[in-house]
Design a protein around this motif. Structure first.
Motif, PDB file in Angstrom:
ATOM      1  N   MET A   1      40.551  83.988 -39.857  1.00 16.96           N
ATOM      2  CA  MET A   1      40.533  83.375 -38.548  1.00 16.96           C
ATOM      3  C   MET A   1      39.125  83.550 -37.967  1.00 16.96           C
ATOM      4  O   MET A   1      38.516  84.598 -38.096  1.00 16.96           O
ATOM      5  N   HIS A   2      38.642  82.510 -37.313  1.00 15.76           N
ATOM      6  CA  HIS A   2      37.320  82.527 -36.707  1.00 15.76           C
ATOM      7  C   HIS A   2      37.417  82.023 -35.270  1.00 15.76           C
ATOM      8  O   HIS A   2      38.430  81.486 -34.864  1.00 15.76           O
ATOM      9  N   GLY A   3      36.333  82.193 -34.533  1.00 19.22           N
ATOM     10  CA  GLY A   3      36.261  81.639 -33.190  1.00 19.22           C
ATOM     11  C   GLY A   3      36.597  82.644 -32.102  1.00 19.22           C
ATOM     12  O   GLY A   3      36.760  83.846 -32.359  1.00 19.22           O
ATOM     13  N   PRO A   4      36.709  82.136 -30.871  1.00 11.53           N
ATOM     14  CA  PRO A   4      36.930  83.015 -29.719  1.00 11.53           C
ATOM     15  C   PRO A   4      38.201  83.852 -29.816  1.00 11.53           C
ATOM     16  O   PRO A   4      38.212  85.018 -29.468  1.00 11.53           O
ATOM     17  N   ARG A   5      39.275  83.255 -30.312  1.00 16.17           N
ATOM     18  CA  ARG A   5      40.545  83.996 -30.407  1.00 16.17           C
ATOM     19  C   ARG A   5      40.405  85.199 -31.334  1.00 16.17           C
ATOM     20  O   ARG A   5      40.880  86.294 -31.036  1.00 16.17           O
ATOM     21  N   ALA A   6      39.730  85.004 -32.465  1.00 12.69           N
ATOM     22  CA  ALA A   6      39.524  86.106 -33.412  1.00 12.69           C
ATOM     23  C   ALA A   6      38.676  87.203 -32.781  1.00 12.69           C
ATOM     24  O   ALA A   6      38.974  88.394 -32.923  1.00 12.69           O
ATOM     25  N   LEU A   8      38.323  87.917 -29.573  1.00 17.95           N
ATOM     26  CA  LEU A   8      39.106  88.621 -28.551  1.00 17.95           C
ATOM     27  C   LEU A   8      40.107  89.573 -29.191  1.00 17.95           C
ATOM     28  O   LEU A   8      40.342  90.667 -28.681  1.00 17.95           O
ATOM     29  N   GLY A   9      40.665  89.167 -30.316  1.00 13.96           N
ATOM     30  CA  GLY A   9      41.598  90.040 -31.028  1.00 13.96           C
ATOM     31  C   GLY A   9      40.938  91.317 -31.514  1.00 13.96           C
ATOM     32  O   GLY A   9      41.543  92.392 -31.503  1.00 13.96           O
ATOM     33  N   LEU A  10      39.699  91.202 -31.931  1.00 11.97           N
ATOM     34  CA  LEU A  10      38.970  92.390 -32.384  1.00 11.97           C
ATOM     35  C   LEU A  10      38.618  93.326 -31.233  1.00 11.97           C
ATOM     36  O   LEU A  10      38.573  94.545 -31.409  1.00 11.97           O
ATOM     37  N   LEU A  11      38.350  92.757 -30.068  1.00  8.50           N
ATOM     38  CA  LEU A  11      37.985  93.593 -28.916  1.00  8.50           C
ATOM     39  C   LEU A  11      39.171  94.364 -28.365  1.00  8.50           C
ATOM     40  O   LEU A  11      39.039  95.496 -27.936  1.00  8.50           O
ATOM     41  N   GLU A  16      41.383 100.121 -22.410  1.00  5.62           N
ATOM     42  CA  GLU A  16      42.044 101.143 -23.225  1.00  5.62           C
ATOM     43  C   GLU A  16      41.076 101.766 -24.232  1.00  5.62           C
ATOM     44  O   GLU A  16      41.197 102.927 -24.562  1.00  5.62           O
ATOM     45  N   ARG A  17      40.114 100.985 -24.716  1.00  7.13           N
ATOM     46  CA  ARG A  17      39.212 101.477 -25.760  1.00  7.13           C
ATOM     47  C   ARG A  17      38.046 102.277 -25.193  1.00  7.13           C
ATOM     48  O   ARG A  17      37.643 103.270 -25.780  1.00  7.13           O
ATOM     49  N   LEU A  18      37.480 101.824 -24.094  1.00  8.44           N
ATOM     50  CA  LEU A  18      36.363 102.516 -23.454  1.00  8.44           C
ATOM     51  C   LEU A  18      36.572 102.481 -21.941  1.00  8.44           C
ATOM     52  O   LEU A  18      35.945 101.687 -21.240  1.00  8.44           O
ATOM     53  N   PRO A  19      37.446 103.307 -21.429  1.00  7.04           N
ATOM     54  CA  PRO A  19      37.753 103.252 -20.000  1.00  7.04           C
ATOM     55  C   PRO A  19      36.499 103.448 -19.140  1.00  7.04           C
ATOM     56  O   PRO A  19      35.702 104.343 -19.383  1.00  7.04           O
ATOM     57  N   VAL A  27      31.173  91.706 -22.863  1.00  2.00           N
ATOM     58  CA  VAL A  27      31.284  91.012 -24.147  1.00  2.00           C
ATOM     59  C   VAL A  27      32.535  90.140 -24.174  1.00  2.00           C
ATOM     60  O   VAL A  27      32.519  89.030 -24.707  1.00  2.00           O
ATOM     61  N   ARG A  28      33.607  90.589 -23.591  1.00  2.00           N
ATOM     62  CA  ARG A  28      34.869  89.850 -23.569  1.00  2.00           C
ATOM     63  C   ARG A  28      34.724  88.518 -22.823  1.00  2.00           C
ATOM     64  O   ARG A  28      35.386  87.541 -23.141  1.00  2.00           O
ATOM     65  N   GLY A  29      33.853  88.469 -21.835  1.00  2.92           N
ATOM     66  CA  GLY A  29      33.675  87.248 -21.057  1.00  2.92           C
ATOM     67  C   GLY A  29      33.211  86.065 -21.887  1.00  2.92           C
ATOM     68  O   GLY A  29      33.612  84.925 -21.637  1.00  2.92           O
ATOM     69  N   HIS A  30      32.373  86.298 -22.876  1.00  3.73           N
ATOM     70  CA  HIS A  30      31.818  85.188 -23.665  1.00  3.73           C
ATOM     71  C   HIS A  30      32.878  84.417 -24.452  1.00  3.73           C
ATOM     72  O   HIS A  30      32.960  83.188 -24.326  1.00  3.73           O
ATOM     73  N   PRO A  31      33.711  85.069 -25.279  1.00  3.42           N
ATOM     74  CA  PRO A  31      34.723  84.283 -25.996  1.00  3.42           C
ATOM     75  C   PRO A  31      35.755  83.648 -25.059  1.00  3.42           C
ATOM     76  O   PRO A  31      36.284  82.580 -25.356  1.00  3.42           O
ATOM     77  N   LEU A  32      36.035  84.301 -23.927  1.00  2.72           N
ATOM     78  CA  LEU A  32      36.939  83.675 -22.966  1.00  2.72           C
ATOM     79  C   LEU A  32      36.334  82.373 -22.451  1.00  2.72           C
ATOM     80  O   LEU A  32      37.023  81.354 -22.338  1.00  2.72           O
ATOM     81  N   ASP A  33      35.050  82.409 -22.169  1.00  2.57           N
ATOM     82  CA  ASP A  33      34.341  81.203 -21.734  1.00  2.57           C
ATOM     83  C   ASP A  33      34.353  80.149 -22.839  1.00  2.57           C
ATOM     84  O   ASP A  33      34.611  78.965 -22.586  1.00  2.57           O
ATOM     85  N   MET A  34      34.111  80.555 -24.080  1.00  7.29           N
ATOM     86  CA  MET A  34      34.081  79.616 -25.212  1.00  7.29           C
ATOM     87  C   MET A  34      35.417  78.910 -25.414  1.00  7.29           C
ATOM     88  O   MET A  34      35.451  77.752 -25.805  1.00  7.29           O
ATOM     89  N   ARG A  35      36.507  79.600 -25.158  1.00 10.31           N
ATOM     90  CA  ARG A  35      37.809  78.955 -25.355  1.00 10.31           C
ATOM     91  C   ARG A  35      38.272  78.197 -24.110  1.00 10.31           C
ATOM     92  O   ARG A  35      39.358  77.648 -24.077  1.00 10.31           O
ATOM     93  N   GLY A  36      37.434  78.187 -23.079  1.00 12.79           N
ATOM     94  CA  GLY A  36      37.735  77.393 -21.890  1.00 12.79           C
ATOM     95  C   GLY A  36      38.479  78.116 -20.790  1.00 12.79           C
ATOM     96  O   GLY A  36      38.889  77.504 -19.814  1.00 12.79           O
TER      97      GLY A  36
END
Length: 60
Positions: A1-6, A8-11, A16-19, A27-36
């Motif tokens: 799987m590639h693209g913004p969804r992939a 976001l899944g990795l992040l 929870e990971r780095l409170p 970093v999360r903002g960019h793929p959210l923007d890419m997927r609209g």
């Protein structure tokens, strides 16, 4: 799987990971923007900016 969804899944849920750390929110903002998902992307960027320690980081 590639693209913004992939990416976001990795992040996973950033808080929870780095409170309290702004980097994953930023970093999360960019793929959210890419997927609209502009509202979610803007919120991620706002949260990241609010968590930064200084003006140079907020400007980015």
């Amino acid at each position: 799987m590639h693209g913004p969804r992939a990416g976001l899944g990795l992040l996973g849920p950033p808080r929870e990971r780095l409170p309290g750390n702004h980097r994953l929110d930023a970093v999360r903002g960019h793929p959210l923007d890419m997927r609209g998902d502009i509202d979610a992307a803007a919120e991620s960027y706002r949260v990241a900016a609010a968590r930064t320690a200084g003006e140079p980081e907020r400007a980015v």
